[in-house]
Scaffold this motif. Structure first.
Motif, mmCIF file in Angstrom:
data_model
loop_
_atom_site.group_PDB
_atom_site.id
_atom_site.type_symbol
_atom_site.label_atom_id
_atom_site.label_comp_id
_atom_site.label_asym_id
_atom_site.label_seq_id
_atom_site.Cartn_x
_atom_site.Cartn_y
_atom_site.Cartn_z
ATOM 1 N N LYS A 76 3.313 -54.891 -18.841
ATOM 2 C CA LYS A 76 4.087 -54.539 -17.419
ATOM 3 C C LYS A 76 4.988 -55.353 -17.348
ATOM 4 N N GLY A 77 5.684 -56.183 -18.449
ATOM 5 C CA GLY A 77 6.924 -57.033 -17.923
ATOM 6 C C GLY A 77 8.006 -56.371 -17.563
ATOM 7 N N VAL A 78 8.892 -57.077 -16.914
ATOM 8 C CA VAL A 78 10.084 -56.464 -16.337
ATOM 9 C C VAL A 78 11.424 -57.017 -17.399
ATOM 10 N N ASP A 79 12.258 -55.891 -17.808
ATOM 11 C CA ASP A 79 13.200 -56.352 -18.596
ATOM 12 C C ASP A 79 14.250 -56.963 -17.743
ATOM 13 N N PRO A 80 15.119 -58.165 -18.553
ATOM 14 C CA PRO A 80 15.941 -58.913 -17.590
ATOM 15 C C PRO A 80 16.958 -58.259 -17.189
ATOM 16 N N ASP A 81 17.626 -56.953 -17.769
ATOM 17 C CA ASP A 81 18.607 -56.264 -17.056
ATOM 18 C C ASP A 81 18.230 -55.690 -15.827
ATOM 19 N N ARG A 82 17.002 -55.200 -15.881
ATOM 20 C CA ARG A 82 16.657 -54.630 -14.553
ATOM 21 C C ARG A 82 16.423 -55.268 -13.451
ATOM 22 N N LEU A 83 16.057 -56.825 -13.651
ATOM 23 C CA LEU A 83 16.125 -57.909 -12.541
ATOM 24 C C LEU A 83 17.714 -57.998 -12.240
ATOM 25 N N SER A 84 18.527 -58.100 -13.174
ATOM 26 C CA SER A 84 19.783 -58.269 -12.854
ATOM 27 C C SER A 84 20.497 -57.188 -12.072
ATOM 28 N N ARG A 85 19.884 -55.773 -12.377
ATOM 29 C CA ARG A 85 20.347 -54.734 -11.547
ATOM 30 C C ARG A 85 19.943 -54.964 -9.974
ATOM 31 N N THR A 86 18.616 -55.391 -9.799
ATOM 32 C CA THR A 86 18.126 -55.277 -8.551
ATOM 33 C C THR A 86 18.851 -56.634 -7.695
ATOM 34 N N ILE A 87 19.180 -57.586 -8.375
ATOM 35 C CA ILE A 87 19.757 -58.703 -7.464
ATOM 36 C C ILE A 87 21.350 -58.134 -7.359
ATOM 37 N N GLY A 88 21.880 -57.540 -7.911
ATOM 38 C CA GLY A 88 23.053 -56.973 -7.909
ATOM 39 C C GLY A 88 23.148 -56.063 -6.640
ATOM 40 N N ALA A 89 22.112 -55.013 -6.627
ATOM 41 C CA ALA A 89 22.060 -54.153 -5.354
ATOM 42 C C ALA A 89 21.567 -54.943 -4.238
ATOM 43 N N MET A 90 20.643 -55.914 -4.228
ATOM 44 C CA MET A 90 20.491 -56.638 -2.922
ATOM 45 C C MET A 90 21.691 -57.114 -2.228
ATOM 46 N N ASN A 91 22.280 -57.855 -3.106
ATOM 47 C CA ASN A 91 23.517 -58.685 -2.540
ATOM 48 C C ASN A 91 24.545 -57.801 -2.102
ATOM 49 N N LEU A 92 24.802 -56.735 -3.134
ATOM 50 C CA LEU A 92 26.030 -55.795 -2.552
ATOM 51 C C LEU A 92 25.799 -55.035 -1.012
ATOM 52 N N ILE A 93 24.255 -54.792 -0.796
ATOM 53 C CA ILE A 93 23.850 -53.914 0.275
ATOM 54 C C ILE A 93 23.908 -55.056 1.468
ATOM 55 N N SER A 94 23.204 -56.168 1.390
ATOM 56 C CA SER A 94 22.839 -57.179 2.516
ATOM 57 C C SER A 94 23.887 -58.008 2.854
ATOM 58 N N THR A 95 24.712 -58.783 1.923
ATOM 59 C CA THR A 95 25.477 -59.898 2.566
ATOM 60 C C THR A 95 26.620 -59.213 3.353
ATOM 61 N N PRO A 96 27.036 -58.143 2.837
ATOM 62 C CA PRO A 96 28.327 -57.805 3.944
ATOM 63 C C PRO A 96 27.611 -57.590 5.460
ATOM 64 N N LEU A 97 26.465 -57.446 5.652
ATOM 65 C CA LEU A 97 25.751 -57.061 6.812
ATOM 66 C C LEU A 97 25.068 -58.218 7.371
ATOM 67 N N GLY A 98 25.485 -59.339 6.770
ATOM 68 C CA GLY A 98 24.787 -60.847 7.455
ATOM 69 C C GLY A 98 23.413 -61.103 6.596
ATOM 70 N N GLY A 99 23.403 -60.658 5.484
ATOM 71 C CA GLY A 99 22.168 -61.251 4.773
ATOM 72 C C GLY A 99 22.717 -62.448 4.015
ATOM 73 N N PHE A 100 21.594 -63.166 3.654
ATOM 74 C CA PHE A 100 22.161 -64.480 2.674
ATOM 75 C C PHE A 100 22.048 -63.905 1.171
ATOM 76 N N PRO A 101 22.734 -64.472 0.357
ATOM 77 C CA PRO A 101 22.623 -64.186 -1.011
ATOM 78 C C PRO A 101 21.376 -64.337 -1.673
ATOM 79 N N MET A 102 20.519 -63.175 -2.362
ATOM 80 C CA MET A 102 19.309 -63.247 -2.774
ATOM 81 C C MET A 102 19.075 -63.303 -4.323
ATOM 82 N N CYS A 103 18.027 -63.625 -4.820
ATOM 83 C CA CYS A 103 17.752 -63.340 -6.160
ATOM 84 C C CYS A 103 16.082 -63.461 -6.435
#
Length: 377
Positions: free
Chosen positions: A241-268
């Motif tokens: 059930k391992g997670v592909d690195p490109d999938r992790l990259s996509r969730t990191i991208g989505a987290m930061n694009l959605i959250s940081t403009p609204l005051g969240g801190f950059p996350m990974c």
């Protein structure tokens, strides 16, 4: 760390083991977010915690595995050391969000990760450790007694967690003690509802400074630790059930694009966080949901800005020492002490971005020289 048998069920479980695993990575989360809030008065730490909690829960439901959410350490360390403003933080989050979302969509993670020498990544970690130690010293000297007590608590839990299955909740305990001491001296702060997040639009100069000062040093850490190492560890712990690195990259991208403009801190994500959560019992996405609910309490508790002034500076100094030592420990696993050492020293002298560029040039020059010597030319 216990070895996986490959029989863990991927899903959502709420058990005592999942609760213990949920707090396994808190020791590196709180010091960075609270440290940024202290030096950067134009951010709202309750929004940091709010979005962190939301993404813990979302990630638990999405991956159904204990995939941690962490503040980006390079960005956090530089902001704490340099006292950068909210605009640069938001700009850096947008830039890393776009970068890692695109890399994940086109399958470019492995290709790019293979071209950054590990000695350079270790050097960045060592440089961050030195920056945090320098900053922590400034806090410690203003409150030596509290810092000494806090460091003692952290060390005691560290030893206990290495020898037993007791979760390392030292960061939480130290914060609670610090808050209690502050309330005893200053009184209870007034209650405020958490303000609604508002859109922050960085200036063009923020994007330039944020990319140079924050994004470039963060890229190698995110590539190596948050994505490639985390992906590899998921296959080690959950072979089917391992997670592909490109999938992790996509969730990191989505987290930061959605959250940081609204005051969240950059996350990974983070391999160390995954290892810590697994070691203390996390096996499913339930641990993430529990962690998110815990952090949501902190989002509400830190809504009054006066709460930050209650915590003695010695507490922050001790917590930053903990994070620095964790980074320093990993930096020792280098293939070239010369490259790693040069980057670490240059980080203190000229900054992490220049140190990274010099380190890349030096690492490739050493590889070229070793190749010439081996070929006898």
């Amino acid at each position: 760390m216990a070895e996986s048998t490959g029989t863990e069920e991927r899903g959502i479980r709420i058990t005592l083991e999942e609760v213990a695993g949920a707090v396994g990575d808190f020791g590196t989360i709180f010091p960075i977010l609270l440290g940024v809030a202290i030096v950067c008065p134009d951010v709202n730490v309750s929004h940091f915690f709010l979005f962190l909690a939301a993404w813990f829960i979302i990630t638990g439901l999405y991956y159904r595995l204990p995939i941690p959410i962490e503040p980006m350490k390079a960005i956090g360390a530089i902001v704490i050391a340099e006292g950068l403003c909210a605009g640069e933080i938001v700009a850096s989050g947008i830039v890393v969000g776009v970068l890692f979302l695109l890399l994940g969509l086109v399958g470019g993670m492995t290709w790019l990760g293979d071209r950054i020498p590990k000695s350079v990544i270790r050097g960045v970690q060592a440089g961050l450790a030195l920056l945090l130690l320098r900053t922590s010293f400034n806090y410690i000297v203003t409150d030596v007694l509290v810092a000494a007590i806090s460091i003692g608590i952290i060390l005691a839990f560290f030893v206990a967690s290495q020898r037993t299955r007791i979760p390392d909740v030292s960061a939480l305990l130290v914060l609670i003690i610090g808050l209690a001491a502050g309330i005893a001296v200053q009184g209870m702060p007034p209650f405020h509802l958490m303000p609604l997040p508002t859109l922050v639009i960085p200036m063009p100069s923020d994007f330039i400074a944020g990319t140079w000062d924050l994004v470039l040093p963060q890229i190698p850490l995110t590539l190596a630790n948050a994505i490639l190492a985390t992906s590899l560890l998921t296959y080690d712990l959950f072979p089917k059930k391992g997670v592909d690195p490109d999938r992790l990259s996509r969730t990191i991208g989505a987290m930061n694009l959605i959250s940081t403009p609204l005051g969240g801190f950059p996350m990974c994500h983070g391999a160390g966080g995954l290892a810590a959560m697994y070691r203390f019992g996390a096996r499913t996405g339930g641990a993430n949901i529990i962690a998110g609910l815990f952090i949501l309490v902190f989002a509400v508790a830190f809504a009054p800005p006066e709460v930050l002034t209650l915590i003695p500076f010695g507490v922050f100094g001790a917590l930053l020492v903990f994070v620095a030592l964790e980074l320093g420990k990993h930096s020792a696993k280098t293939e070239s002490y010369l490259v790693t050492g040069v980057i670490a020293v240059l980080t203190l002298v000229v900054g992490l971005t220049v140190a990274f560029v010099v380190g890349m040039v030096l690492a490739y020059a050493l590889q070229w020289w070793a190749g010439r010597r081996w070929s006898g030319t």
